[in-house]
Design an enzyme around this catalytic site. Sequence first.
Site, PDB file in Angstrom:
ATOM      1  N   ALA A   1     -17.783  18.074   2.005  1.00  8.67           N
ATOM      2  CA  ALA A   1     -17.705  17.363   0.728  1.00  8.67           C
ATOM      3  C   ALA A   1     -18.410  18.150  -0.368  1.00  8.67           C
ATOM      4  O   ALA A   1     -18.069  18.042  -1.535  1.00  8.67           O
ATOM      5  CB  ALA A   1     -18.318  15.975   0.867  1.00  8.67           C
TER       6      ALA A   1
ATOM      7  N   ASP B   1       0.851  -1.177   0.000  1.00 10.11           N
ATOM      8  CA  ASP B   1       0.000   0.000   0.000  1.00 10.11           C
ATOM      9  C   ASP B   1       0.889   1.229   0.000  1.00 10.11           C
ATOM     10  O   ASP B   1       1.886   1.261   0.699  1.00 10.11           O
ATOM     11  CB  ASP B   1      -0.866   0.009   1.269  1.00 10.11           C
TER      12      ASP B   1
END
Lengths: 577, 697
Positions: free
Chosen positions: B387, B316
């Site tokens: 958002a 990752d």
Amino acid sequence: MDLLAWLQTGLVFGVLLLTIKPLGVYMAKVYGGRRTLLSPLLVPCENLLYRLGGVDADEEMGWQRYAVAMLLFNLAGLATLFALLCLQHLLPLNPRNLPPFTWQLALNTAASFVTNTNWQAYSGETAASYFIQVAGLTVQNFVAAASGMAVAIALIRGFARRRTALIGNFWVDLSRGVLYILLPFSLLAALALVSQGVIQNFSPYRSIPLLQPSAVDTPLGQATVTEATLPMGPVASQEAIKMLGTNGGGFFNANSAHPFENPTPLSHFLEILLMLLIPAAFTHTFGLMVGNARQGWTLLAIMLLLLMASFVLLHWAEVGGTAPLARVGIAGGNLEGKEIRFSLAATSLFEAVTTATSCGAVAAMHDSLTPLGGLVPLSLMLLGEVVFGGVGAGLATMLAFAVIAVFIAGLMIGRTPEYLGKKIEVLEMWMAMVVVLAAGAVVLAFSAIAMTTISAVAATANGGAHGLSEILYAFASMANNNGSAFAGLNAGLDFYTLLGAVAMLIGRFVPAVAMLAMAGSLAAKKYVPPSLGTLPTDKAPFALWLVLVILIVGALTFFPALALGPIADHLTMAGVR
Amino acid sequence: MAHRTLASASIFAPGLLRGALAESLKKLDPRLLWRNPVMLAVEIASATTLAAFAYSLVGTATEPAWFTGTVSAWLWLTVLFSTFAEALAEGRGKARAASLRQTRTTVTAKRLAAPDRVDAYTVVSAEALRQGDYILVEPGELIAGDGEVTAGAALVNEAPVTGESAPVVRESGGDRSAVTGGTTVIANTIVVRITANPGETFLDRMIALIEGAKRRKTPNETALEVLLISLTLVFLLVCVNLGPLSAYSATASGQGKPVSLTVLAALFVCLAPTTIAALLPAIGIAGMDRLFRKNVIALSGRAIEAAGDVNVLLLDKTGTITHGNREAVAFVPVGGQAEEEVARVALIASLADETPEGRSVVSLARQRFDLAGDGTPEGATVIPFSAATRLSGLDLDGEPYRKGAADAVVAFAGGLGGSVPRDLDNKVAAIAHAGATPLVVCRGPEILGAVNLKDIVKSGIQERFRKLGSMGIKTVMITGDNPLTAAAIAAEAEVDDFLAEARPEDKLRLIKEHQEAGLMVAMTGDGTNDAPALAQADVAVAMNTGTQAAREAANIIDLDSNPTKLLDIVEIGKQILMTRGNLTTFSIANDIAKYFAIVPASLAAIYPQLGVLNVMGLGSPRSAILSAVIFNALIIPLLVPLALRGTGFKPMPAERLLIRNLLLYGVGGMLAPFVGIKIIDLGLGLLLRFAQGNIVP
């Protein structure tokens, strides 16, 4: 070594190297079922065979079925040959009305020819009729060789294939080996041998009046011998496959030292070449089939290296002679039991090649070699017949050694070992160890039994360390399916014929089944592509390591026995106290 | 960092040695030795010589009693050294398991009748808890079993399991919900759903693993044993064969006697690959223990060995290759603004931003232009990130300061009547191309410039990837970033490949693809959505901070939750295999010298001329045989440290590694016993001369 010796050797290996590539490619095509030059002629024959045998040529087999087919076929061959030998007196083409073989000798001979060993406890000209030679022994020479080649091909397929249970069809591999490879080449070879004077007839033995009658002692008093009997026979046809299929069973007792089997220097050269032809080309076939020709060349290089080293050692020992010879002022090396017409070097080369390959034909008396000289053929067999070895069987055994070498080397670099992209795991290790050690275990066990058997010891001609060598050699030759005789041993003794038959059968079929089991397991595995972390098995470091593994396994197994045999023999002869 | 509680004890601490000695005697029991067939064969040979010794005391034997007795003693020592090595390797694990077991004693739990009713519980013993039960854990209490936090968040002390004294946060939802039985809640109350029955908990498994009780032989180990057993069988045949052959030779040469049973047994033990067989169990156990000391728990030996074979490493990006958070590294002015002005506006817009990214803007501004600012200024209105707007900042003195994605800021400034500076697009694109994230700042309608937010690649990571590359291991970076950003970071970190815009199912697919191609894949993961990929990977390392699902799918658990540990795991996996391989080669190479000692010695009476093989010039036949036997025994304890620590490992291409190890252990293994046996023989010679007239007739 003198110049002539180098030239002769150079010629053999030069020509051999030229043949490897074309023959290797040809064999890969044959076993891959691809078209070859001979296909138009042979495909109909092949199909006819399959129809007669009820074989579906397109249906491949798993390893168990392949092994069962192989074993059944060889069992049938064993039974047939045994029956023929026991019924010799009832069969045609027996101009001398030879009696049947005893069952012990028949069993030994049948096992010997079925296992590609061709150990001969009889002498051809006084015991075997033309019918036996042609329909019994020569037939086995073809099919036993092809059977060994089939097993090797199946093993190669195991390495080459991915994730399949199938390793080929035994009947197809067997038929193709005989039809496309052994038959055409032995036909050519037989013609070439006939051109050199090897005989090919069904005539009765000839009586030749002696130019100079000689007196001999018989139990009934003195007698005068006025004529000699010259055995005849269909020699060339058997001679060709005897060499090509690394069988080695001579038509005559003297084998390739007999002028009817090996008349000229050219035939001598040809016979050496024939022994090496298929085992050498097999390395290239292998390389091609696994998709990396270098892998094949690496094995070839190892075999050549070991063969050259053996030959040089053998020749050096023979040219050097022995201390007793030197004491009586005989120079020029040890000539006893040699074919003088063909030079010492040519003889040494023949003997090295015949034991390096598992042929076992002889052109000299191995019992008469110097102790160190005799150590070379003995060692070549004890190493497990991997220096070219038998057709197919030699390469397959070498691959088993490679698996072991890869395993240890793989651990040493910190990876689960892999060879040709296939992971080597528990089953492969078991099978590789069985292949590599089966014959050696038989030699150790059976020679120990012989040493404790009074009659077996009494059958040696020389006693002492040399007698031990004779017994060791006999079991080494039989268990490793070589078949050459050290001689000096009464091989006709029931002890040797029966125990020998067991040794030959174990030495052939236990490794063969193990090879097929390994093939099956390998074929089912997936392919691991090489990376920087993969050990390259086509380069010098690995090749050297493989040579070391072969030598060390051989040395560790047989050092004590060899010390009591040839080494003690040599030191005694050399006067070391 | 976290090794302090585990690694301090030396392998040769006196306590461990004493324990190992007692244990090694117990292990002489043939029923236990059965697991190591080569050593069992050696034990049988030792027993045979012991019987021969007993007989030589009462009957007329071919060898004098002192000789048979000494050989027998050393053969027994050979077996003992082997069991001792194994006991020693197990000792440390046992000590740690004992301390773990203490934490498990008599724990009680508050079992809830229903997950959402924290007031109604019954106190039960930990043994009574079953999968699916809910328990309440309050501050100061031990968590009674493995589970998942379903409500609340707490500070947990996991020191008993991880050795890490700093407490960690465990909270419901997300990737940090797993708790381990035996750890203690320090602050706050949580509800835990039990996920493992008693006896199957992480702690139980760990204890079993450490004690080696459940240690199964790995496939590789078994394959090596096949080699060793086969060789042992052949050497047994060699010795059996030598009996009749020497008997024949003695008769044929008219002198000497057949090789005695004692000498045959000695020869057998010397030839059998005792060195590697004796140390084989210890190597595997010690490898596991080395991992434990790095705070990594392998749930099977197979997993560690597989780690040594890994061809592809999936990493990752965040947390492994880069630090978890992006950092501001530059202020990029647009429209002819001064850089300091951009910094000032960015600073104000970030004053209320408590995210690491916001704080990095503040610190960069301070660093570059010595601009001060801390916390939200008086009278400012904080505009948090949402958002919907994709902007954050604050209104100060009636002026809006904002930072955010380029298009969001452009829309915001445009709404206030501002215009877009002409060079904005180019500069923003340039930052994105370099793999960084551009954050545009504005003051009211005026767009001043951008902040360059960069992923910081961990220092030294390139070096580790280069090492992996030289071992033939391909590194693949997995990231949710867009391909452009991903490519830039991949280039900087020197990974071989990357997967951008990756979703969990992409990971799984990537693993399957590589495995189809015959490659072994390792990955690290912590989230529940990593679980399928972890289950598929050949080597799956779960972070201990991860979810229960991830931990169950993995075969290796990293207690430190440090993803770069994978590299250590690979190294230890390789080391275990290499140690086995090297000692095997060493063991077999040793045999050559032993032959040169024993064969001439045992056959000298039959063929004195074989004395030429006595290249070491050993004093007498008996001292030669004894020297070989003593060398064969002593080499085991001498190599114990090597077996426990593992042979040295430097990443290099396979072929060079092979040559190096062949020279070291192959050639070295051939030569070492020549020297060793000669030295022992010299010592024995002195001893025998001294003893002459006393015990030697």
